[in-house]
Scaffold this motif. Structure first.
Motif, mmCIF file in Angstrom:
data_model
loop_
_atom_site.group_PDB
_atom_site.id
_atom_site.type_symbol
_atom_site.label_atom_id
_atom_site.label_comp_id
_atom_site.label_asym_id
_atom_site.label_seq_id
_atom_site.Cartn_x
_atom_site.Cartn_y
_atom_site.Cartn_z
ATOM 1 N N ALA A 1 -14.276 -13.208 6.494
ATOM 2 C CA ALA A 1 -14.130 -12.030 5.641
ATOM 3 C C ALA A 1 -13.103 -12.265 4.537
ATOM 4 C CB ALA A 1 -13.732 -10.820 6.480
ATOM 5 N N VAL A 2 -12.008 -12.922 4.872
ATOM 6 C CA VAL A 2 -10.981 -13.232 3.867
ATOM 7 C C VAL A 2 -11.541 -14.219 2.843
ATOM 8 C CG1 VAL A 2 -8.743 -14.368 3.531
ATOM 9 C CG2 VAL A 2 -9.030 -12.676 5.337
ATOM 10 N N ILE B 1 -14.677 -14.599 1.957
ATOM 11 C CA ILE B 1 -15.635 -13.889 1.114
ATOM 12 C C ILE B 1 -14.901 -12.970 0.139
ATOM 13 C CG2 ILE B 1 -17.479 -12.154 1.146
ATOM 14 C CD1 ILE B 1 -18.437 -13.466 3.765
ATOM 15 N N ALA B 2 -13.811 -12.342 0.594
ATOM 16 C CA ALA B 2 -13.035 -11.454 -0.276
ATOM 17 C C ALA B 2 -12.380 -12.224 -1.417
ATOM 18 C CB ALA B 2 -11.981 -10.718 0.539
ATOM 19 N N TYR B 3 -12.036 -13.466 -1.196
ATOM 20 C CA TYR B 3 -11.436 -14.292 -2.258
ATOM 21 C C TYR B 3 -12.481 -14.885 -3.197
ATOM 22 C CZ TYR B 3 -6.608 -14.154 -0.685
ATOM 23 O OH TYR B 3 -5.347 -13.747 -0.367
ATOM 24 N N GLY B 4 -13.754 -14.557 -2.980
ATOM 25 C CA GLY B 4 -14.785 -14.971 -3.910
ATOM 26 C C GLY B 4 -15.589 -16.187 -3.505
ATOM 27 N N ASP C 1 -18.530 -17.011 -2.246
ATOM 28 C CA ASP C 1 -19.827 -16.403 -1.928
ATOM 29 C C ASP C 1 -20.698 -17.290 -1.048
ATOM 30 O OD1 ASP C 1 -19.281 -14.070 -3.256
ATOM 31 O OD2 ASP C 1 -20.093 -14.784 -5.171
ATOM 32 N N LYS D 1 -21.309 -16.415 2.630
ATOM 33 C CA LYS D 1 -22.249 -15.367 3.022
ATOM 34 C C LYS D 1 -23.546 -15.944 3.580
ATOM 35 C CE LYS D 1 -20.717 -11.961 -0.370
ATOM 36 N NZ LYS D 1 -21.119 -11.181 -1.556
#
Length: 93
Positions: free
Chosen positions: A45-46, A48-51, A53, A56
């Motif tokens: 999650a961290v 993905i939150a930092y970009g 992609d 995913k």
């Protein structure tokens, strides 16, 4: 009985005891597994939150969970392993 035979017999006994399933061992394994999966999910999650992609995708997540399980296997199954033979030998002073 010789010293080697005694230690071998003790190792076999401890190995058979370590393999037995008990409620405490199973609950501890479940807690460790939950902790591992939660921490890996948080890591994803961290990321993905930092970009990132690419985290995913299914294959990236399988790789992260597989690598995490592979690295933590010894820690997860430590309750089901007998103690190392070095700890069985009594040290003389």
């Amino acid at each position: 009985m010789g010293k080697k035979r005694r230690t071998k017999k003790l190792q076999k006994k401890l190995a058979s005891e370590a393999r037995k399933l008990t409620l405490a061992k199973v609950l501890k394994l479940m807690a460790k597994t939950f902790l591992l999966v939660f921490s890996l999910s948080l890591l994803l999650a961290v990321g993905i939150a930092y970009g990132l992609d690419w985290l995913k995708t299914l294959w990236a997540q399988i790789l992260v969970y597989g690598a995490g399980y592979f690295l933590a296997y010894r820690w997860l199954m430590s309750d089901f392993l007998p103690p190392p033979p070095e700890t069985l030998e009594k040290k003389k002073k």
